[in-house]
Design an enzyme around this catalytic site. Structure first.
Site, PDB file in Angstrom:
ATOM      1  N   GLY A 279      25.230  30.857  96.336  1.00  0.00           N
ATOM      2  CA  GLY A 279      24.987  32.560  96.591  1.00  0.00           C
ATOM      3  C   GLY A 279      23.806  32.082  96.810  1.00  0.00           C
ATOM      4  O   GLY A 279      23.372  33.846  96.806  1.00  0.00           O
ATOM      5  N   ARG A 352      30.362  35.385  98.907  1.00  0.00           N
ATOM      6  CA  ARG A 352      29.531  36.410  99.976  1.00  0.00           C
ATOM      7  C   ARG A 352      28.744  35.434 101.539  1.00  0.00           C
ATOM      8  O   ARG A 352      28.342  35.117 100.716  1.00  0.00           O
ATOM      9  CB  ARG A 352      28.375  37.676  99.211  1.00  0.00           C
ATOM     10  CG  ARG A 352      28.561  38.605  99.494  1.00  0.00           C
ATOM     11  CD  ARG A 352      27.239  39.596  99.770  1.00  0.00           C
ATOM     12  NE  ARG A 352      26.801  39.709 100.441  1.00  0.00           N
ATOM     13  CZ  ARG A 352      25.728  39.964 101.609  1.00  0.00           C
ATOM     14  NH1 ARG A 352      25.541  38.723 101.201  1.00  0.00           N
ATOM     15  NH2 ARG A 352      24.661  41.009 102.089  1.00  0.00           N
ATOM     16  N   HIS A 356      32.098  32.311 106.118  1.00  0.00           N
ATOM     17  CA  HIS A 356      31.612  32.301 107.716  1.00  0.00           C
ATOM     18  C   HIS A 356      31.017  31.268 108.045  1.00  0.00           C
ATOM     19  O   HIS A 356      31.159  30.851 108.957  1.00  0.00           O
ATOM     20  CB  HIS A 356      31.712  33.339 108.502  1.00  0.00           C
ATOM     21  CG  HIS A 356      30.299  33.766 107.706  1.00  0.00           C
ATOM     22  ND1 HIS A 356      29.076  35.008 108.028  1.00  0.00           N
ATOM     23  CD2 HIS A 356      29.333  33.237 106.685  1.00  0.00           C
ATOM     24  CE1 HIS A 356      28.070  34.801 107.519  1.00  0.00           C
ATOM     25  NE2 HIS A 356      28.184  34.038 106.784  1.00  0.00           N
TER      26      HIS A 356
END
Ligand code: SAM
Length: 477
Positions: A279, A352, A356
């Site tokens: 996070g 989140r 990637h």
């Protein structure tokens, strides 16, 4: 034929400007002035309205397509190969605290000698840097060698006094949006490492490898460590600090509250726990915590980042931490999920801008760990760029997952709005550079979910941004 294309582009530009004008007229506002400092005004906010952003993307895409059409290939290619000069000059202005110096100087600006007297740079060299930036609408040259801030340059201002920033141990990034940290991170290690893209891609060892230690970062720095371990090495303390700040700035890639529209947060009960895996210092979680005070959040991170995160929350939203409603839990996501501090199962695992950072096989490990700990009703929420193709998307995922379809740009624009969405591909290259990771298409993300026991059930995408959210449920075993 090409002239006809130009006329079509002009039509898109005209109609986009008309739409912009009526949008602002309906709010009784004027567009923000490029020569005025940035402010969080209603006029600035109106540019982010979802109903106008697609128009803006079309306007930018059409303007740039027009430029590419009318310029000679030589000049267009030259502009491309010299693009690095803009990055390195932005870094000089950022590291030299020029935005802060010029805020204090006011609208009439400051002679470059006086700027240089504060930041210690050689004035004639600094003037050349500033002139290049002013020619790209970042700062203004108001008289020969006199520079002033403008809307874009003031956006990178941390708001801190210049004298403080030049004092020993000044903390430039704390309490800021993270934009300055993002600029320093990208224009230092990312840009330098990216200059080794060809050497990496043509290397017999690294070129076809998807190892997380075979990225341009390793080629440039000579490290054999993955990015997150490299950045914790002695000597990289400042880089780690600004990377944490830079992660806060990632919330700015879409409207900051986009996460609120990425999931049915209101449907959660006070017993539910959202686990924000990887996070960061918790900027996205803070939007949820502020908008939905009933939601409990556990932010899992590497130990050092937890410390930065707790300091950040104590500074800007202390009540959430003090009440225990938001907690940090040191955890490595390649390890099995630990028992949560709440002693309850997770209702939502949020990832989140985490996947990637990793090549596919590492994403699979992360997702498998979450699937192994999931209760039957646990949801997986992935928030990431869903990178558009440069042509219309007819993938199965785009056709079958509810909410997956997005707008296609009008002809003769590229389907992805071209320059209107180009920063997404720059971010993809940054992921490649640092991590051998990547931004993925929706179809690619959906495939990773399916392979690890998660069934994508709903996408939350908006036409105004390639950043999207994908909700998945555990596939029963
Ligand atoms: C791109 S940042 C995203 C942060 C946050 N989710 C956000 O959206 O702002 C990726 C985060 O993954 C964290 N991370 C990297 N490797 C990790 C690991 N093995 N275990 C836990 N967190 C990790 C990093 O520290 C970093 O904060």
């Amino acid at each position: 034929m090409t002239l006809k294309t130009l006329l079509s582009l002009r039509e898109i530009i005209d109609s986009s400007i008309d739409h912009l004008q009526s949008h602002y007229a309906s709010k009784n506002l004027d567009l923000p002035d490029l020569n005025e400092p940035y402010s969080t005004s209603p006029s600035e906010a109106a540019l982010g309205d979802p109903e106008i952003v697609e128009t803006l993307n079309a306007l930018v895409g059409a303007s740039y397509q027009l430029i590419a059409t009318v310029r000679t290939p030589f000049i267009h290619v030259m502009d491309g190969i010299f693009a690095y000069t803009l990055s390195s000059c932005i870094r000089v202005a950022e590291e030299g605290n020029v935005a802060e110096i010029l805020r204090e100087a006011g609208p009439s600006g400051l002679h470059v000698n006086d700027i240089a007297a504060q930041n210690g740079l050689e004035p004639t060299k600094l003037a050349r840097v500033m002139r290049l930036l002013a020619s790209h609408h970042i700062f203004r040259e108001v008289k020969p060698n006199v520079f002033a801030s403008n809307r874009i340059s003031s956006y990178i201002d941390t708001g801190k006094p210049a004298s403080y920033l030049f004092s020993p141990n000044a903390d430039k990034y704390s309490g800021t949006s993270g934009v300055a940290g993002f600029i320093d991170h990208v224009t230092d290690e990312v840009m330098k490492a990216n200059s080794h893209l060809w050497e990496t891609m043509s290397s017999p060892e690294k070129g076809h490898s998807f190892s997380a230690v075979h990225a341009p970062l390793q080629e440039w720095s000579g490290t054999d460590k993955q990015f997150f371990w490299w950045i914790e090495l002695p000597g990289n303390e400042r880089r780690l600090l600004r990377y944490s700040a830079a992660m806060r700035a990632t919330s700015l890639w879409n409207s900051p509250d986009a996460i609120l529209h990425g999931f049915d947060w209101a449907g959660l009960t006070p017993e539910d726990v959202v686990v924000d895996v990887g996070g960061g210092t918790g900027m996205p979680a803070m939007y949820v915590a502020r908008a939905h005070p009933h939601v409990k959040i556990v932010i899992q991170e590497r130990e050092q980042v937890c410390e930065h995160g707790i300091a950040y929350w104590n500074e800007v939203f202390p009540e959430a931490i003090k009440s225990g409603r938001v907690q940090f839990q040191p955890h490595e996501f390649f390890q099995p999920q630990p028992t949560l501090p709440t002693n309850t199962p997770a209702s939502v695992y949020l990832l989140r801008t985490v996947l990637h950072d990793w090549p596919d096989h590492e994403c699979i490990r992360i997702l498998q760990n979450l699937r192994a700990a999931a209760a039957p009703k646990t949801k997986l929420l992935i928030g990431d760029f869903m990178i558009p193709y440069a042509c219309p998307d007819d993938s199965v995922a785009a056709r079958t997952i509810p909410g997956a379809k997005t707008a296609t740009a009008p002809s003769p624009l590229l389907a992805n709005f071209g320059k209107g969405s180009a920063t997404t591909y720059a971010l993809d290259m940054a992921m490649f550079t640092n991590f051998n990771g990547q931004e993925r298409t929706l179809a690619h993300l959906a495939d990773l979910c399916q392979k690890t026991g998660w069934k994508p059930v709903q996408a939350h995408r908006r036409d105004d941004t390639p950043f999207g959210f994908l909700v998945s449920e555990p596939i029963p075993v």
